[in-house]
Design an enzyme around this catalytic site. Structure first.
Site, PDB file in Angstrom:
ATOM      1  N   GLU A   1      25.211  -0.060  23.664  1.00 21.98           N
ATOM      2  CA  GLU A   1      25.048  -1.234  22.802  1.00 21.98           C
ATOM      3  C   GLU A   1      26.390  -1.906  22.533  1.00 21.98           C
ATOM      4  O   GLU A   1      26.477  -3.140  22.496  1.00 21.98           O
ATOM      5  CB  GLU A   1      24.380  -0.838  21.481  1.00 21.98           C
ATOM      6  CG  GLU A   1      22.967  -0.279  21.607  1.00 21.98           C
ATOM      7  CD  GLU A   1      21.945  -1.336  22.005  1.00 21.98           C
ATOM      8  OE1 GLU A   1      22.305  -2.516  22.130  1.00 21.98           O
ATOM      9  OE2 GLU A   1      20.775  -0.961  22.201  1.00 21.98           O
TER      10      GLU A   1
ATOM     11  N   ASP B   1      15.645  -0.314  32.583  1.00 22.70           N
ATOM     12  CA  ASP B   1      15.593  -1.755  32.865  1.00 22.70           C
ATOM     13  C   ASP B   1      16.883  -2.373  33.400  1.00 22.70           C
ATOM     14  O   ASP B   1      16.945  -2.871  34.525  1.00 22.70           O
ATOM     15  CB  ASP B   1      15.107  -2.514  31.628  1.00 22.70           C
ATOM     16  CG  ASP B   1      15.834  -2.106  30.343  1.00 22.70           C
ATOM     17  OD1 ASP B   1      16.734  -1.248  30.403  1.00 22.70           O
ATOM     18  OD2 ASP B   1      15.499  -2.655  29.275  1.00 22.70           O
TER      19      ASP B   1
ATOM     20  N   GLU C   1       5.671  -3.974  20.922  1.00 22.45           N
ATOM     21  CA  GLU C   1       6.662  -3.103  21.548  1.00 22.45           C
ATOM     22  C   GLU C   1       6.066  -2.319  22.705  1.00 22.45           C
ATOM     23  O   GLU C   1       6.740  -2.032  23.684  1.00 22.45           O
ATOM     24  CB  GLU C   1       7.253  -2.141  20.519  1.00 22.45           C
ATOM     25  CG  GLU C   1       8.371  -2.711  19.692  1.00 22.45           C
ATOM     26  CD  GLU C   1       9.652  -2.938  20.492  1.00 22.45           C
ATOM     27  OE1 GLU C   1      10.609  -2.158  20.329  1.00 22.45           O
ATOM     28  OE2 GLU C   1       9.703  -3.903  21.277  1.00 22.45           O
TER      29      GLU C   1
ATOM     30  N   GLU D   1      13.343 -11.007  25.900  1.00 21.05           N
ATOM     31  CA  GLU D   1      13.153 -10.818  27.339  1.00 21.05           C
ATOM     32  C   GLU D   1      12.094 -11.744  27.927  1.00 21.05           C
ATOM     33  O   GLU D   1      12.251 -12.249  29.050  1.00 21.05           O
ATOM     34  CB  GLU D   1      12.805  -9.358  27.646  1.00 21.05           C
ATOM     35  CG  GLU D   1      13.965  -8.392  27.555  1.00 21.05           C
ATOM     36  CD  GLU D   1      14.320  -8.022  26.128  1.00 21.05           C
ATOM     37  OE1 GLU D   1      15.396  -7.435  25.912  1.00 21.05           O
ATOM     38  OE2 GLU D   1      13.519  -8.330  25.208  1.00 21.05           O
TER      39      GLU D   1
END
Length: 932
Positions: A146, A293, A387, A405
């Site tokens: 992150e 991802d 989610e 996204e």
């Protein structure tokens, strides 16, 4: 614009390869221009696009100004309580808090967004604030992943646009690379995480003390996710090439090389979690969503930015495996890396919504359109993308933290096709954000998309990505102050200039030990796709692909993968899936027999499934049978989780909220059932006296025709309800007395009765945890007159809310609301408050489950048209026979020992079959505990 096949194009001259990529980008634009202008394409007018672009700017201003006014220099804004989120001062949210490092995260993450949105003066001020206020030397443990994508990427993106503005000569003339200096400082702070024999980084690092030392409080972890280790190369390579310090790019390359070497060689897939010391896969399921991802994204984009053919070769190899095993258009389903024909779960997570955008960059347009359309249908049903959602499009995890996204893929699909349909999709996203997520102090994440309740959360990526992609979707080239095609987007949508490909190149030897898979798929004919082939000048092209998917998300009985593929008329039917099974379908029974699965009718009307692997027609059929049984086990677990009574909503509708603050509330087993009333109960709130509501209400005039607020404790919930009802209240809200409790961290429960007949209680009763209750109490202190709506689901939030009927007596005149989704109530958490004692949570579990299962046999309900209806049939039976059982005191959900499970003791042992499948069965059990 066509490159060589496989990965051979692009070697030698990085500038030439950059030029080809630039041509591809321009080709996408030209294709979109032709399509958008095509007759009959239904193009959105320039005025409408400009209006929507301005609306995005206004929404950004609302979010950004509230962060700066109420939260800065904190990392994030808490939009419901109008304050900053400071780590350590709020209840821990687990791994989510690892993004917070006391370094003004939201401001850094938003830097280059300000320039994209033409807010150059605000950008200049923001850069000065970062230089002046941000401290990167804090004694705090943060996520390497992150921190890299948000903070290091934010600093580099800010530096990229700062030097661009400086070159233009109007803004940032004073800038001397201060952001780059901070980025380099942060890069060195992240490097200790790479101190492993594998080169994979530790998942966390202490900004001040690094790893392992007692002060660091980290460095003992053994596992990391694939995306965590594989999403570093863009930022680290850019840092190396900006500064001339090669060590950052070298470390990131080493991590990527190790992941590639550890791929499963037969399937060419990677798992979700890997041991950073041994390289063993800890979780062997593979997909394109959470945990993996951006690893795939960075392989392709590393080729674009750095010009190394190996990244393209690796991406193409992985992509071929994804399209062979994971892609089941329009679905993307996780599989096992060792047995890729075996699905690992029956649900999808929202993070995979980026994948259509990546497919556009790859040049594979058709599956991108299909998956995007499926996701859009889910959004139209729930307003936001949950989610996680099941393969029959029911909610699996109901949260939505305003993820960008889907907007990202919408932008890239519009650039690729020019189809104005995607502008309408973007318009829907804008409307839903304003209608359901906008609150007075910003935008609040959705705690439950089914009820519209909020979470006190506005992540930094909302400002960094969502508004960037939405603005670019509606902006014309002349609306931009720079050419966006000169940059590549990181996974956090930060801008890195493509000219870095020719700067300070890190030389590395060709890995001669790696063998690449021979690719024969036609997807790889073009390295830089020819847009004239991919996107023919036909305004109906994308629409023709979307058309078969319009009804894929069906409200009553969603179609499964088999039926979707049949609608395409493509190829042989896939194996029977548990979600599609109908006990009354002769064809399904024949398939079961072929798989060695026998069906036994039980006296109570259910059927029992038992597999004898040796009775299967072939070893492949036996494998399909075991997969079917495992799917049924997981489906059973899902259904049992979903049997809890859905949460209710408390919506603040008075000034200045006007319905834009929605709180998650627990329901009651007594009183008005809000799910059966369209309007709900609306009224002003008043605090009861005594506050606990356990005796006659002394301020009856104050609570009459109002919704009474009470504190939890000292008596039964039902007793509180009777006391306020006698005083004339039209509803009640019980607020938890446990300081700091929140629905963010504690499970909701139903308020139980007192063991007596509660038919006399007519008013609705809801329960709020302490944190949510204090939002109402704070509003009373500030605005005095506070009006709320008690309902099963949040209503439309606009200024017309005051026109809603305020008389709760009229609620009974409305017809019962039809169920939108199948829910069951045979498994539910219940809380009772015993007289004169501390309140305690207990569990109520009815004895008959809709599906009882182990690895050998499964009992399911009998002969209904789809799984959801089978589930409902069980609910009715359960409620009629089991709800009178007294709950046992438990602090967690556990199976009732009297459950009516029908095990077949005569079933032949399957040890010999299961021995080969142990690792897969363990994976299924692990997935039951998975969290995104």
């Amino acid at each position: 614009m066509s490159g060589a096949a496989g990965g051979e194009g692009g070697s030698g001259d990085p500038a030439a390869r950059w030029g080809r990529w630039k041509l591809l980008a321009l080709g996408l634009l030209s294709a979109s221009s032709v399509l958008a202008a095509a007759p009959g394409a239904g193009a959105m007018s320039r005025e409408e696009k400009r209006r929507l672009g301005n609306q995005v700017l206004e929404m950004f201003d609302h979010a950004y100004s509230n962060y700066m006014d109420h939260a800065y220099p904190a990392d994030e804004l808490m939009p419901l309580t109008c304050r900053g989120r400071v780590r350590g001062q709020e209840p821990s949210r687990g791994d989510v808090d690892d993004a917070l490092g006391k370094f003004s995260l939201t401001l850094i993450d938003t830097l280059d967004t300000l320039v994209v949105l033409n807010k150059t003066k605000a950008f200049e001020d923001a850069v000065k604030n970062v230089i002046k206020d941000v401290n990167l030397d804090n004694d705090i443990v943060v996520s390497v992943f992150e921190t890299n994508i948000r903070v290091l990427g934010g600093l580099l993106g800010g530096h990229s646009v700062a030097i661009m503005l400086k070159e233009k000569g109007e803004y940032m003339q004073w800038y001397s690379g201060e952001l780059l200096h901070m980025a380099k400082q942060l890069g060195y702070k992240l490097l200790p995480a790479f101190n492993t024999t594998s080169g994979l980084p530790y998942p966390r690092v202490n900004l001040k003390f690094g790893l392992r030392s007692p002060e660091a409080r980290t460095g003992t972890e053994t596992d990391t996710c694939t995306a965590c280790a594989g999403t570093l190369i863009l930022e680290f390579a850019a840092l190396s090439r900006f500064t001339g310090t090669s060590i950052f790019e070298e470390y990131a390359r080493k991590a990527l090389d190790f992941l590639w070497e550890k791929r499963q060689r037969n399937s060419n897939l990677v798992g979700v979690t890997i041991n950073i010391h041994t390289g063993d896969w800890v979780r062997k399921d593979s997909g394109v969503g959470a945990g993996i991802d951006s690893y795939y994204e960075y392989l392709l984009k590393a080729y674009v930015l750095l010009g190394d053919d190996r990244f393209l070769e690796r991406f193409n190899t992985h992509y071929d495996a994804i399209m062979r095993y994971i892609s089941q258009p329009p679905l993307l389903l996780d599989v096992h890396i060792h047995k890729p024909m075996l699905n690992a779960r029956t649900w999808m997570d929202s993070l995979l919504a980026f994948f259509p955008g990546l497919q556009v960059l790859k040049g594979d347009i058709r599956p991108a359109i299909e998956t995007h359309e499926m996701l859009y249908q889910v959004i139209k049903k729930h307003n936001f993308l949950p989610e996680a959602f099941t393969t029959d499009f029911r909610v699996h995890w109901a949260q939505h933290p305003l993820r960008p996204e889907f907007a990202e893929s919408t932008y890239f699909l519009y650039k690729a096709t020019g189809d104005p349909y995607y502008l309408e999709v973007g318009k829907t996203l804008i409307e839903n954000l304003n209608k359901y997520a906008r609150v007075p102090c910003g935008f609040a994440a959705m705690k439950d998309v089914r009820t519209g309740s909020h979470e006190d959360r506005m992540d930094s990526f909302f400002l960094a990505e969502m508004f960037k992609y939405l603005y670019l979707l509606f902006a014309d080239k002349e609306d931009m102050i720079f050419d966006i095609e000169d940059y590549i987007f990181t996974t956090e949508a930060h801008l890195l200039p493509l000219w870095l490909s020719t700067t300070n190149q890190t030389m590395s030897k060709k890995n001669t030990t790696t063998e690449y898979t021979e690719l024969d798929d036609s997807n790889f004919e073009w390295t830089c796709p020819n847009t004239q082939i991919l996107f023919p000048n036909d305004p109906m092209y994308a629409q023709s692909i979307r058309e078969p998917l319009k009804n894929v998300v069906d409200k009553s009985c969603p179609r499964g993968v088999a039926r979707v593929e049949e609608s395409f008329g493509s190829g042989p039917k896939p194996p029977l899936r548990a979600r599609d099974f109908m006990a009354s379908n002769p064809e399904h029974l024949e398939i079961l027999k072929k798989m060695g699965v026998s069906l036994i009718h039980l006296k109570d009307g259910r059927v029992q499934l038992v597999q004898h692997a040796i009775q299967a027609a072939s070893s492949l059929d036996a494998e399909d049978g075991l997969r079917f049984m495992q799917e049924m086990i997981e489906l059973s677990s899902q259904q049992q989780k979903e049997q809890q009574l859905p949460p209710r909503a408390v919506q603040i509708v008075s000034h200045p909220f006007f319905g834009r603050v929605v709180l998650t509330a627990g329901p009651a087993q007594f009183g008005m059932d809000l799910s059966k009333h369209n309007v709900g109960t609306r009224g002003f709130v008043a605090t009861s006296k005594p506050y606990n509501g356990c005796s006659e209400i002394t301020n009856a005039e104050a609570v009459k025709e109002k919704i009474a607020l009470m504190q939890r404790g000292q008596c039964m919930f039902a007793e509180k309800a009777r006391n306020i009802q006698k005083a004339g209240a039209i509803g009640g809200i019980v607020i938890d007395d446990n300081e700091g409790s929140s629905s963010d961290t504690a499970p909701l429960f139903q308020m139980a009765g007192d063991g007596k007949n509660t038919d006399d209680i007519k008013i609705p009763m809801l329960f709020l945890f302490n944190k949510e209750g204090n939002i109402i109490l704070d509003a009373i202190r500030e605005y005095e007159a506070v009006e709320v709506l008690l309902s099963d689901k949040a209503k439309d939030r606009d200024l017309e809310m005051e026109n809603m009927d305020q008389k709760s007596s009229e609620n009974d005149s409305h017809k019962q609301r039809p169920e939108e989704t199948s829910t069951s109530q045979d498994l539910s958490l219940v809380s009772q408050e015993p007289e004169g004692e501390e309140s305690s949570d207990v569990t109520h579990l009815d004895s008959l489950s809709p599906v009882d299962a182990d690895s050998d046999s499964i009992s399911i309900s009998n002969q209904e048209s789809c799984i959801t209806e089978i589930h409902e049939a069980n609910v009715q039976e359960t409620e009629s026979t089991e709800l009178d059982n007294q709950p046992q005191e438990q602090s967690h959900i556990e199976t009732d020992s009297s459950s009516n499970v029908n095990w077949d003791n005569k079933v032949q042992p399957m040890e010999s079959i299961l021995a080969d499948w142990n690792e897969d069965i363990e994976a299924f059990e692990l997935m039951e505990k998975d969290e995104l």
